[in-house]
Design a protein around this motif. Structure first.
Motif, PDB file in Angstrom:
ATOM      1  N   UNK A  81     -79.615 -32.864  34.042  1.00 19.24           N
ATOM      2  CA  UNK A  81     -79.990 -31.776  33.127  1.00 19.24           C
ATOM      3  C   UNK A  81     -80.079 -30.417  33.798  1.00 19.24           C
ATOM      4  N   UNK A  82     -80.469 -30.371  35.079  1.00 15.03           N
ATOM      5  CA  UNK A  82     -80.531 -29.077  35.764  1.00 15.03           C
ATOM      6  C   UNK A  82     -79.147 -28.449  35.826  1.00 15.03           C
ATOM      7  N   UNK A  86     -77.995 -25.108  33.951  1.00 12.71           N
ATOM      8  CA  UNK A  86     -77.390 -24.022  34.731  1.00 12.71           C
ATOM      9  C   UNK A  86     -76.122 -23.510  34.064  1.00 12.71           C
ATOM     10  N   UNK A  87     -75.296 -24.441  33.613  1.00  6.97           N
ATOM     11  CA  UNK A  87     -74.042 -24.050  32.948  1.00  6.97           C
ATOM     12  C   UNK A  87     -74.343 -23.298  31.658  1.00  6.97           C
ATOM     13  N   UNK A  88     -75.292 -23.805  30.868  1.00  8.40           N
ATOM     14  CA  UNK A  88     -75.649 -23.132  29.612  1.00  8.40           C
ATOM     15  C   UNK A  88     -76.180 -21.725  29.877  1.00  8.40           C
ATOM     16  N   UNK A  89     -77.009 -21.585  30.893  1.00  8.64           N
ATOM     17  CA  UNK A  89     -77.538 -20.262  31.239  1.00  8.64           C
ATOM     18  C   UNK A  89     -76.439 -19.337  31.773  1.00  8.64           C
ATOM     19  N   UNK A 146     -81.072 -19.753  36.926  1.00  8.95           N
ATOM     20  CA  UNK A 146     -79.975 -20.521  37.535  1.00  8.95           C
ATOM     21  C   UNK A 146     -80.216 -20.672  39.037  1.00  8.95           C
ATOM     22  N   UNK A 147     -80.597 -19.595  39.689  1.00  8.43           N
ATOM     23  CA  UNK A 147     -80.859 -19.659  41.132  1.00  8.43           C
ATOM     24  C   UNK A 147     -81.981 -20.654  41.408  1.00  8.43           C
ATOM     25  N   UNK A 148     -83.023 -20.604  40.604  1.00  8.10           N
ATOM     26  CA  UNK A 148     -84.119 -21.573  40.758  1.00  8.10           C
ATOM     27  C   UNK A 148     -83.592 -23.005  40.589  1.00  8.10           C
ATOM     28  N   UNK A 149     -82.780 -23.224  39.566  1.00  2.65           N
ATOM     29  CA  UNK A 149     -82.247 -24.569  39.324  1.00  2.65           C
ATOM     30  C   UNK A 149     -81.338 -25.033  40.458  1.00  2.65           C
ATOM     31  N   UNK A 150     -80.555 -24.125  41.028  1.00  3.72           N
ATOM     32  CA  UNK A 150     -79.683 -24.490  42.143  1.00  3.72           C
ATOM     33  C   UNK A 150     -80.504 -24.900  43.362  1.00  3.72           C
ATOM     34  N   UNK A 151     -81.612 -24.219  43.572  1.00  5.18           N
ATOM     35  CA  UNK A 151     -82.442 -24.519  44.750  1.00  5.18           C
ATOM     36  C   UNK A 151     -83.264 -25.796  44.537  1.00  5.18           C
ATOM     37  N   UNK A 152     -83.924 -25.886  43.404  1.00  2.00           N
ATOM     38  CA  UNK A 152     -84.871 -26.969  43.160  1.00  2.00           C
ATOM     39  C   UNK A 152     -84.230 -28.253  42.615  1.00  2.00           C
ATOM     40  N   UNK A 153     -83.170 -28.081  41.840  1.00  2.00           N
ATOM     41  CA  UNK A 153     -82.530 -29.221  41.158  1.00  2.00           C
ATOM     42  C   UNK A 153     -83.582 -30.153  40.542  1.00  2.00           C
ATOM     43  N   UNK A 154     -84.434 -29.587  39.662  1.00  2.00           N
ATOM     44  CA  UNK A 154     -85.530 -30.399  39.112  1.00  2.00           C
ATOM     45  C   UNK A 154     -85.031 -31.445  38.117  1.00  2.00           C
ATOM     46  N   UNK A 155     -85.815 -32.452  37.943  1.00  2.00           N
ATOM     47  CA  UNK A 155     -85.516 -33.451  36.913  1.00  2.00           C
ATOM     48  C   UNK A 155     -86.115 -32.905  35.624  1.00  2.00           C
ATOM     49  N   UNK A 156     -85.255 -32.589  34.695  1.00  2.00           N
ATOM     50  CA  UNK A 156     -85.716 -31.989  33.427  1.00  2.00           C
ATOM     51  C   UNK A 156     -85.806 -33.037  32.334  1.00  2.00           C
TER      52      UNK A 156
END
Length: 156
Positions: A81-82, A86-89, A146-156
């Motif tokens: 989901x991350x 990211x793609x949607x954002x 997006x930058x946050x998601x790239x770094x953290x790759x959280x489980x959403x």
């Protein structure tokens, strides 16, 4: 350095260019706009438009290509989901950025006309500036997330 690390480096640098150039040009454009000096706005907008073509556009092209290849190399899937977020954002940022580019060109042209004719900035310029300002916020916000998601790759 192997191909994965080179590609990751390119991906990170392109993200930095998108954010950094966007932030820098937005600041310059906003400060010029606040002056309400048509000649200043014309000169700054001219440089902002060039910066978008020279720096932002190539980075905007490199970012999804390198991102898709990296995701494939690492084994991430669209079920992560991350990644889909990211793609949607990224799409949201692009939907905001494309009109901003057109607005900057229009603002440059209107300011240039006003400066050359020694007339005040027309109402059309002011409308373009308002839309430019409004569209910038979701685009920058999306890039930050997006930058946050790239770094953290959280489980959403």
């Amino acid at each position: 350095m192997d191909s994965y690390l080179w590609l990751k480096y390119l991906h990170i640098v392109s993200a930095m260019v998108i954010f950094g150039t966007g932030l820098g040009t937005a600041f310059q454009m906003w400060m010029a706009h606040r002056s309400q000096n048509a000649a200043v706005i014309s000169a700054v907008a001219h440089n902002v438009v060039w910066a978008d073509w020279l720096f932002t556009t190539p980075a905007v092209i490199v970012q999804p290509i390198s991102g898709v290849i990296l995701a494939w190399m690492v084994g991430y899937g669209w079920s992560d989901r991350w990644l889909t977020a990211s793609v949607a954002l990224y799409v949201l940022a692009g939907v905001c950025w494309l009109p901003v580019v057109w607005l900057q060109i229009r603002m440059r042209d209107l300011a240039t006309e006003a400066a050359l004719s020694r007339h005040p900035l027309p109402p059309t310029y002011q409308r373009c500036a308002r839309w430019w300002f409004v569209l910038g916020w979701p685009a920058f916000g999306a890039v930050l997330v997006i930058i946050h998601l790239m770094i953290q790759r959280p489980i959403l």
